[in-house]
Enzyme design. Sequence first.
Site, PDB file in Angstrom:
ATOM      1  N   LYS A  92      -6.388  -9.851  -8.018  1.00 40.45           N
ATOM      2  CA  LYS A  92      -7.642 -10.104  -7.325  1.00 40.45           C
ATOM      3  C   LYS A  92      -8.659  -8.982  -7.568  1.00 40.45           C
ATOM      4  O   LYS A  92      -8.288  -7.819  -7.648  1.00 40.45           O
ATOM      5  CB  LYS A  92      -7.301 -10.183  -5.827  1.00 40.45           C
TER       6      LYS A  92
ATOM      7  N   LYS B 223     -12.045  -4.352  -3.836  1.00 38.08           N
ATOM      8  CA  LYS B 223     -13.012  -3.279  -3.619  1.00 38.08           C
ATOM      9  C   LYS B 223     -12.342  -1.920  -3.611  1.00 38.08           C
ATOM     10  O   LYS B 223     -12.992  -0.910  -3.784  1.00 38.08           O
ATOM     11  CB  LYS B 223     -13.827  -3.511  -2.351  1.00 38.08           C
TER      12      LYS B 223
ATOM     13  N   LYS C 283       0.821  -1.210   0.000  1.00 36.27           N
ATOM     14  CA  LYS C 283       0.000   0.000   0.000  1.00 36.27           C
ATOM     15  C   LYS C 283       0.854   1.258   0.000  1.00 36.27           C
ATOM     16  O   LYS C 283       0.524   2.227  -0.671  1.00 36.27           O
ATOM     17  CB  LYS C 283      -0.960   0.006   1.198  1.00 36.27           C
TER      18      LYS C 283
END
Length: 345
Positions: A209, A212, A119
């Site tokens: 993947k 969201k 991240k």
Amino acid sequence: MTKPVILTGLRANNDLTLGNYFGGILPMIDMATRSADDYQINMFIPDLHSFTTPIDHSKLHDQILHNARLYVAAGLPLDNNSINLYRQSYIPAHSELTWILDCFTGFGEMSRMTQFKDKTAKIGDAQISVGLFNYPVLMAADILIYGAKYIPVGEDQTQHLEFARDIAERMNGRFGELFTVPEPVLKQHEFFGKEQGLRIMDLQDPTKKMSKSDDSGKGVIFLGDAPEDAAKKVMSAATDSLAHIAYDRENQPGISNLIEILALLRGVRKQDIVAEFGGGERYGDFKKVVAEEVKAFLSDFQSRLAAVDDATIIAKLETSEAAMRVQAGETLLRVQQAVGLRAKG
Ligand code: TRP
């Protein structure tokens, strides 16, 4: 005798995806409905975790309730006292335990967390908060405060789960039996008997993947998508030039992903889908079938969602939160006593 605890949470920072639904929500609800006699089930909304990376705070409050609605629309029973549905921030002991655990957690240990590294690489220095760094400690507190043994999480959370075990063992080693140590990841898989590798991939880039928090959302089916739009996303899914419908994650990740999605929606095995469509060469026709199925699923799910009664959900949240404050408070007091913040009982 208190029952062993099964616990999981899904972050509330964005609408959930088809991947969350099949990989996280459904297995948990399935588990909750089958095992509530023998286990305490804690399904919670980690609302404090939802702004470890920047979000639009004007939407958070609605998003939290919306996530609870999603669980209910997916079939979570609200009338069972062994099943708890709660918001993390309504049980302040999570945060207090986090602070204590922080002081026994190594800076280097947190710096090595893959998700943190990924991240930070993505969002850039200016946006990296101490909260993001500290995320796994709060997650460990979420787990340890209820003595949870079984924690169904996605692959991306495995390292955080290992950390929860490490810190539990470290604290127990230092202060005596304070915490139940969660089962090792391999045991978790055995327990949940889940088929390995359930992973719904991004439709545009089927090597990653379906997430969201993806920025464009073009390859992501959100549970709140208009069914028509979701169908369009399926129709423009990336495939390959082999012109052959087969399950081969390596060489045909796009088609394999569509096979997986259709199998899940129909509740059949991937082999059954391959048997039905395999040998077919026209990807367009196959996509149309998947798109129709996605559309039907979303229409049905969204009408169940619209029928969910908020007052019932809020009542359930409040009942569970009161019960959880008692349980969490007991653990916190034990820890406070162990580290010398409270007199020993
Ligand atoms: N980190 C999890 C996720 O991103 C959410 C989470 C927070 C969680 N605390 C937890 C999951 C405790 C399991 C147990 O999905």
